[in-house]
Design a protein around this motif. Structure first.
Motif, PDB file in Angstrom:
ATOM      1  N   LEU A 158       0.833  -1.206   0.000  1.00 32.88           N
ATOM      2  CA  LEU A 158       0.000   0.000   0.000  1.00 32.88           C
ATOM      3  C   LEU A 158       0.865   1.253   0.000  1.00 32.88           C
ATOM      4  CD1 LEU A 158      -2.767  -1.083   2.540  1.00 32.88           C
ATOM      5  CD2 LEU A 158      -2.933  -1.000   0.059  1.00 32.88           C
ATOM      6  N   HIS A 159       1.936   1.243   0.770  1.00 39.03           N
ATOM      7  CA  HIS A 159       2.853   2.386   0.758  1.00 39.03           C
ATOM      8  C   HIS A 159       3.499   2.550  -0.620  1.00 39.03           C
ATOM      9  CE1 HIS A 159       2.717   3.487   5.002  1.00 39.03           C
ATOM     10  NE2 HIS A 159       2.740   2.205   5.306  1.00 39.03           N
ATOM     11  N   GLN A 160       3.840   1.432  -1.246  1.00 37.61           N
ATOM     12  CA  GLN A 160       4.442   1.505  -2.571  1.00 37.61           C
ATOM     13  C   GLN A 160       3.454   2.055  -3.604  1.00 37.61           C
ATOM     14  OE1 GLN A 160       7.583   1.065  -3.287  1.00 37.61           O
ATOM     15  NE2 GLN A 160       7.254   1.485  -5.470  1.00 37.61           N
ATOM     16  N   ILE A 161       2.173   1.715  -3.460  1.00 36.17           N
ATOM     17  CA  ILE A 161       1.147   2.253  -4.356  1.00 36.17           C
ATOM     18  C   ILE A 161       1.067   3.774  -4.226  1.00 36.17           C
ATOM     19  CG2 ILE A 161      -1.360   2.355  -4.733  1.00 36.17           C
ATOM     20  CD1 ILE A 161      -1.452  -0.622  -4.167  1.00 36.17           C
ATOM     21  N   LEU A 162       1.192   4.284  -3.008  1.00 36.76           N
ATOM     22  CA  LEU A 162       1.174   5.734  -2.807  1.00 36.76           C
ATOM     23  C   LEU A 162       2.377   6.390  -3.479  1.00 36.76           C
ATOM     24  CD1 LEU A 162       0.031   5.912   0.927  1.00 36.76           C
ATOM     25  CD2 LEU A 162      -1.323   6.454  -1.096  1.00 36.76           C
ATOM     26  N   ARG A 163       3.550   5.722  -3.434  1.00 32.50           N
ATOM     27  CA  ARG A 163       4.715   6.289  -4.118  1.00 32.50           C
ATOM     28  C   ARG A 163       4.459   6.360  -5.628  1.00 32.50           C
ATOM     29  NH1 ARG A 163       4.706   6.450   0.204  1.00 32.50           N
ATOM     30  NH2 ARG A 163       6.123   5.751   1.855  1.00 32.50           N
ATOM     31  N   GLU A 164       3.911   5.279  -6.169  1.00 33.57           N
ATOM     32  CA  GLU A 164       3.641   5.256  -7.608  1.00 33.57           C
ATOM     33  C   GLU A 164       2.561   6.271  -7.983  1.00 33.57           C
ATOM     34  OE1 GLU A 164       2.640   1.233  -8.399  1.00 33.57           O
ATOM     35  OE2 GLU A 164       4.678   0.455  -8.043  1.00 33.57           O
ATOM     36  N   LEU A 165       1.580   6.461  -7.106  1.00 36.46           N
ATOM     37  CA  LEU A 165       0.533   7.438  -7.375  1.00 36.46           C
ATOM     38  C   LEU A 165       1.108   8.845  -7.488  1.00 36.46           C
ATOM     39  CD1 LEU A 165      -2.488   8.251  -7.554  1.00 36.46           C
ATOM     40  CD2 LEU A 165      -2.469   8.408  -5.053  1.00 36.46           C
ATOM     41  N   TYR A 166       2.018   9.185  -6.589  1.00 37.56           N
ATOM     42  CA  TYR A 166       2.623  10.521  -6.638  1.00 37.56           C
ATOM     43  C   TYR A 166       3.433  10.712  -7.923  1.00 37.56           C
ATOM     44  CZ  TYR A 166       5.816  14.338  -5.609  1.00 37.56           C
ATOM     45  OH  TYR A 166       6.555  15.488  -5.694  1.00 37.56           O
ATOM     46  N   VAL A 167       4.202   9.684  -8.297  1.00 34.58           N
ATOM     47  CA  VAL A 167       5.019   9.783  -9.518  1.00 34.58           C
ATOM     48  C   VAL A 167       4.127   9.911 -10.749  1.00 34.58           C
ATOM     49  CG1 VAL A 167       6.696   8.574 -10.956  1.00 34.58           C
ATOM     50  CG2 VAL A 167       6.945   8.543  -8.472  1.00 34.58           C
ATOM     51  N   ASP A 168       3.009   9.181 -10.766  1.00 33.78           N
ATOM     52  CA  ASP A 168       2.114   9.227 -11.926  1.00 33.78           C
ATOM     53  C   ASP A 168       1.404  10.571 -12.058  1.00 33.78           C
ATOM     54  OD1 ASP A 168       2.796   6.662 -12.572  1.00 33.78           O
ATOM     55  OD2 ASP A 168       1.086   5.734 -11.577  1.00 33.78           O
ATOM     56  N   MET A 169       1.097  11.211 -10.929  1.00 35.62           N
ATOM     57  CA  MET A 169       0.336  12.453 -10.983  1.00 35.62           C
ATOM     58  C   MET A 169       1.215  13.698 -11.018  1.00 35.62           C
ATOM     59  SD  MET A 169      -2.964  11.732  -8.515  1.00 35.62           S
ATOM     60  CE  MET A 169      -3.804  13.144  -9.225  1.00 35.62           C
ATOM     61  N   MET A 170       2.503  13.548 -10.786  1.00 32.22           N
ATOM     62  CA  MET A 170       3.391  14.707 -10.798  1.00 32.22           C
ATOM     63  C   MET A 170       3.428  15.410 -12.158  1.00 32.22           C
ATOM     64  SD  MET A 170       7.203  15.026  -9.164  1.00 32.22           S
ATOM     65  CE  MET A 170       7.872  13.750 -10.222  1.00 32.22           C
ATOM     66  N   PRO A 171       3.390  14.681 -13.305  1.00 33.50           N
ATOM     67  CA  PRO A 171       3.372  15.402 -14.590  1.00 33.50           C
ATOM     68  C   PRO A 171       2.139  16.276 -14.803  1.00 33.50           C
ATOM     69  CG  PRO A 171       4.077  13.131 -14.911  1.00 33.50           C
ATOM     70  CD  PRO A 171       3.593  13.240 -13.499  1.00 33.50           C
ATOM     71  N   LEU A 172       1.066  16.067 -14.017  1.00 33.62           N
ATOM     72  CA  LEU A 172      -0.125  16.903 -14.169  1.00 33.62           C
ATOM     73  C   LEU A 172       0.167  18.364 -13.829  1.00 33.62           C
ATOM     74  CD1 LEU A 172      -2.875  14.569 -12.657  1.00 33.62           C
ATOM     75  CD2 LEU A 172      -2.349  14.961 -15.061  1.00 33.62           C
TER      76      LEU A 172
END
Length: 345
Positions: A6-20
């Protein structure tokens, strides 16, 4: 799915949304361009009106902010994250090392505890099924003394197993709360970072205007403060794991003594779990001590501290309820054994 995933999913979520954040660059460019027009015009007009030389250096501020807006994801966010990521990795490495050491010590402790119980003839039947069956087989016949001994053995073994089950259940419940508190802090942190990242270009655009320059420093300080929530929480976990490891080491030294009898008490471990649950909710306050985040974050820290008190109360209530249920069950078993002995008499 465990909590680490779950913590790793949050890391990936931040990386995916940063280009927005780049999608806000167009709006930020318009705001910054209009602000730069007024910013430069006022200073040039003021210098000409006062017959002074035009100071070019302050006029470069809007152009520097404009470059930051154009390359915001890579230039601003990439630079800040690159500087702060070693801190996060170092703190995470510390908590992994301490947790691994604690698990190894816990396995050694449990093994020595079973050996200590089996070493004592009076408690061997509690930890060993073979020893219990052997003792029962020796008490054959309908001798009242043997029946009383058998009833006492069944009663003590039932109490032992129930006490152990209640302790494990309470421990598992508090461990889930401990992990949930860590996940709550990480989720809120990720949400704040995403909001600050996406709206960052707007803040840089507004910082061009006179009177709003302080918003830039406030945004940077808040971003760094929120980013440090994760290493601060990892340091708390590492500290608690280290304390538990030192306590287990002392227990292991005591269990090596042939005359030592373990009491099967997990009260200290449970207390440190409660401390950890409450400690996670003061992470924003501690991170604010490293980098002052300005107004707003202090109110959040106040609210989160109140939530930690409620969480501690819920955990304590759950522990009392579990202990009460265990006591009622033990009393029920004891009553049935006494009734069976009275009927045989």
């Amino acid at each position: 799915m465990d909590f680490q995933n779950l913590h790793q999913i949050l890391r990936e979520l931040y990386v995916d949304m940063m280009p927005l954040a780049g999608n806000m660059a167009g709006i930020a460019k318009g705001i910054a361009g209009l602000g730069a027009l007024f910013y430069i015009a006022m200073r040039v007009w003021s210098s000409l009106a006062n017959a002074q030389h035009i100071d070019v250096y302050p006029l470069l501020r809007p152009f520097a902010l404009g470059i930051c807006i154009m390359f915001f994801p890579s230039l601003v966010l990439g630079t800040i994250n690159s500087v702060l990521s070693p801190v996060v990795k170092g703190a995470h490495q510390m908590v992994q090392t301490q947790t691994l050491d604690m698990k190894q010590l816990k396995e050694q402790h449990d093994l020595l505890e079973k050996e200590a119980l089996r070493r004592n003839p009076e408690t061997a039947y509690l930890a060993s099924n073979e020893e219990f069956d052997k003792r029962i087989s020796e008490l054959s016949g309908l001798n009242p003394k043997h029946l009383m001994t058998m009833a006492s053995m069944y009663y003590e073994r039932t109490v032992y197993n129930m006490k152990k089950s209640i302790g494990e259940a309470l421990r598992s419940f508090l461990e889930i709360l401990f992990q949930a508190a860590s996940l709550i802090i990480d989720t809120v942190r990720t949400f704040f970072l995403i909001v600050l990242s996406i709206l960052g270009p707007i803040v840089f655009g507004l910082a061009v205007w006179d009177g709003l320059q302080s918003s830039l420093a406030t945004w940077i300080s808040r971003y760094i403060s929120v980013y440090l929530w994760l290493p601060v929480s990892d340091l708390l976990s590492a500290m608690l794991a280290r304390i538990q490891g030192l306590m287990i080491k002392k227990d292991i030294e005591a269990l090596k003594d042939p005359l030592f009898v373990p009491d099967m008490n997990n009260a200290v471990y449970i207390i440190f779990l409660l401390i950890g649950i409450v400690g996670f909710f003061v992470v924003p306050t501690v991170a604010g001590w490293v980098v002052e985040a300005g107004g707003g974050m202090g109110n959040y820290g106040k609210n989160i501290n109140e939530s930690s008190q409620k969480a501690g109360g819920v955990a304590a209530s759950g522990g009392k309820a579990t202990a009460a249920a265990g006591g009622a069950a033990v009393g029920n078993v004891a009553g049935r054994i006494r009734a069976a002995l009275n009927r045989k008499k």
